[in-house]
Enzyme design. Structure first.
Site, PDB file in Angstrom:
ATOM      1  N   LEU A   6     -31.885   1.852 -17.743  1.00 20.29           N
ATOM      2  CA  LEU A   6     -31.628   0.951 -16.627  1.00 20.29           C
ATOM      3  C   LEU A   6     -30.120   0.817 -16.436  1.00 20.29           C
ATOM      4  O   LEU A   6     -29.420   0.351 -17.329  1.00 20.29           O
ATOM      5  CB  LEU A   6     -32.247  -0.424 -16.908  1.00 20.29           C
ATOM      6  CG  LEU A   6     -33.755  -0.420 -17.183  1.00 20.29           C
ATOM      7  CD1 LEU A   6     -34.228  -1.803 -17.567  1.00 20.29           C
ATOM      8  CD2 LEU A   6     -34.517   0.071 -15.957  1.00 20.29           C
ATOM      9  N   ASP A   7     -29.646   1.248 -15.280  1.00 20.38           N
ATOM     10  CA  ASP A   7     -28.220   1.192 -14.993  1.00 20.38           C
ATOM     11  C   ASP A   7     -27.966   0.073 -14.001  1.00 20.38           C
ATOM     12  O   ASP A   7     -28.039   0.251 -12.806  1.00 20.38           O
ATOM     13  CB  ASP A   7     -27.749   2.537 -14.434  1.00 20.38           C
ATOM     14  CG  ASP A   7     -26.250   2.552 -14.188  1.00 20.38           C
ATOM     15  OD1 ASP A   7     -25.587   1.590 -14.618  1.00 20.38           O
ATOM     16  OD2 ASP A   7     -25.755   3.506 -13.577  1.00 20.38           O
ATOM     17  N   LYS A   8     -27.666  -1.096 -14.499  1.00 19.39           N
ATOM     18  CA  LYS A   8     -27.449  -2.262 -13.633  1.00 19.39           C
ATOM     19  C   LYS A   8     -26.418  -3.147 -14.309  1.00 19.39           C
ATOM     20  O   LYS A   8     -26.712  -4.225 -14.826  1.00 19.39           O
ATOM     21  CB  LYS A   8     -28.775  -3.008 -13.424  1.00 19.39           C
ATOM     22  CG  LYS A   8     -28.706  -4.075 -12.337  1.00 19.39           C
ATOM     23  CD  LYS A   8     -28.500  -3.488 -10.956  1.00 19.39           C
ATOM     24  CE  LYS A   8     -28.545  -4.585  -9.893  1.00 19.39           C
ATOM     25  NZ  LYS A   8     -28.209  -4.091  -8.572  1.00 19.39           N
ATOM     26  N   GLU A 207     -31.237   0.123  -6.636  1.00 22.72           N
ATOM     27  CA  GLU A 207     -30.240   0.934  -7.311  1.00 22.72           C
ATOM     28  C   GLU A 207     -30.503   1.106  -8.804  1.00 22.72           C
ATOM     29  O   GLU A 207     -29.569   1.222  -9.605  1.00 22.72           O
ATOM     30  CB  GLU A 207     -28.828   0.374  -7.096  1.00 22.72           C
ATOM     31  CG  GLU A 207     -28.415   0.329  -5.645  1.00 22.72           C
ATOM     32  CD  GLU A 207     -27.027  -0.241  -5.475  1.00 22.72           C
ATOM     33  OE1 GLU A 207     -26.446  -0.677  -6.485  1.00 22.72           O
ATOM     34  OE2 GLU A 207     -26.528  -0.244  -4.356  1.00 22.72           O
TER      35      GLU A 207
END
Length: 212
Positions: A6-8, A207
């Site tokens: 998870l890229d957040k 995103e």
């Protein structure tokens, strides 16, 4: 599904660096913290945090000099202390030990002025992101002792033209040469057992990419 990434940054992830381990004990951490205590660099901040968590109060250096892209030279307790990249060490004729067997994750990340690297003849593992975004690195030859090249190890080395993998290499992890736009010569050993390919990417919501 074997893995989810998870890229957040700032929402699902912390978005900061953390010191994972220290070789050389509290003295090394204390000296590094003394060098970095006035630095605004994210890695310097992580070193100060690690020192604080171990109850270390760093000394105040008599003098500090920050070398852009290389590190810091400080005078602490009458001694000159260098805290920075391998290139900084080479410029001051400090040889890294031949006993070095592993390069840690993101060890040289974004060392944009790094043009050449001399590696320990006993090196076995180049970990994830070790040379990520070393945009001036032009060529590198890995010793025969290296068996594993981690994920994104040389990713975004935009000027990397030539790389020679030693005879002992058995694993090239995914993305290790991603974004090496100038690369024209790669030498692979006969005993290479596995080259991991990029995973499938599935878009999930706002995103967020999930790699499976």
């Amino acid at each position: 599904v074997k893995a989810v990434v998870l890229d957040k940054t700032g929402t699902l992830t912390r978005g900061d660096f953390r010191v994972q381990s220290v070789t050389g004990g509290t003295e090394v951490l204390s000296l590094a913290a003394a060098c970095e205590q006035y630095s605004s660099h994210p890695i310097g901040i992580s070193i100060l945090l690690a020192a604080k968590e171990q109850g270390i109060t760093p000394a105040h250096p008599e003098k500090t000099e920050e070398i852009a892209g290389h590190g810091i030279i400080a005078r602490i307790g009458g001694r000159t202390v260098l805290c920075g990249s391998e290139k900084l060490m080479h410029e001051h004729s400090i040889a890294l030990p031949d006993s070095l067997t592993e390069l840690g994750e993101f060890a040289f990340t974004a060392c944009k002025s790094l043009e050449s690297v001399t590696l320990s003849p006993n090196l076995r593992t180049v970990n994830r992101g070790t040379f990520f975004d070393c945009s001036s690195l032009a060529s590198i030859t890995l010793p025969d002792t290296v068996s594993v090249i981690g994920e994104d190890a040389f990713a975004d080395c935009a000027e990397l033209e030539s790389i020679v993998f030693g005879s002992g290499l058995t694993l090239l992890d995914r993305g290790c040469l991603r974004g090496c736009a100038s690369l024209y010569e790669v030498t692979l050993p006969e005993k290479l057992r596995e080259i991991k390919t990029p995973a499938e990417v599935v878009k999930v919501g706002d995103e967020i990419d999930v790699y499976v």
